[in-house]
Design an enzyme around this catalytic site. Sequence first.
Site, short mmCIF file in Angstrom:
data_model
loop_
_atom_site.label_atom_id
_atom_site.label_comp_id
_atom_site.label_asym_id
_atom_site.label_seq_id
_atom_site.Cartn_x
_atom_site.Cartn_y
_atom_site.Cartn_z
CB THR A 1 -15.21 50.86 41.10
OG1 THR A 1 -15.41 49.45 40.89
CG2 THR A 1 -13.83 51.09 41.69
N GLY B 1 -20.85 52.38 39.65
CA GLY B 1 -21.31 53.63 39.08
C GLY B 1 -20.22 54.50 38.48
CB THR B 2 -16.58 53.95 37.95
OG1 THR B 2 -16.33 53.55 39.29
CG2 THR B 2 -15.41 54.75 37.43
CB CYS C 1 -23.26 55.90 35.55
SG CYS C 1 -23.90 54.25 35.20
#
Length: 287
Positions: free
Chosen positions: A209, A211-212, A214
């Site tokens: 997960t 960078g979820t 962003c």
Amino acid sequence: MISRALTIAGSDSGGGAGIQADLKTFQELGVFGMSAITAITAQNTLGVQGVYPVELEGLEQQITSVADDIGVDAVKTGMLFDEPRIKLVAEKIKHYQWNNVVVDPVMIAKGGASLLTENSTKALINELLPLATVATPNIPEAEAIVGREITSIDDRKQAAKDFLSMGVKSVVIKGGHDSDGHSEATTDLFFDGSTYHYFQYPRVDTKNTHGTGCSFASAITAELAKGTPLMEAVLKAKRFIHLAIIHSLNIGGGHGPTHHGAHRQYETKELDSKLEGKTWHESALTK
């Protein structure tokens, strides 16, 4: 003319979060992506090995160069690192009178490394949040900003009110970090000052997960740049990131990245079978 979106954030050398995730999201959602890098990170799926802030002059010039020539329809802020950079970004937003401003108050990386210096929270609250069209904190970030623990939906509703009292026009408090982490669904709370909107989707069993947050915030930014109404933009961003998590990429030895192209490849066939999200609304005026 193509819509234009600017991300002001840190660079993730591993490509899963930060500037790299934002630009991938902008491209996927059909807007022209631009960037102003606040800091360079040495980062991979295992964590952050180093943070190297960009000089203030360099950050200021990046924003000016983009805004004066190309123009900006929506702007997203991510990792701003410290108080001087937060104040500089706030000054630029006010100078250019940008209206579509998405503030993702990035404080801690997926692996636990701090991405905001200790004295910066006050600047974030006083300088940047009052300029936000929408803020997108997760629960730990919301707790740090409002100064108390959030363990229930009622806690989240009160925190949302607190965000609006700081000057934020609306807020999404994301539910991925809720205390009931083993439940079968996650619920995001969106508050616009009059109505609580709930977006609930099945919880995906994956460690990948990175960078979820962003990507979710940059998806909202892309939609706002195109002129999508705010609540619809949030819902479309939720759908985008849910598919990206379902089809996350098992890259590296730690928290792998989400799959930014998943909405293109899978949405048609999986809209009914896997995007079993539901929404409901609750007036805040009588509470």
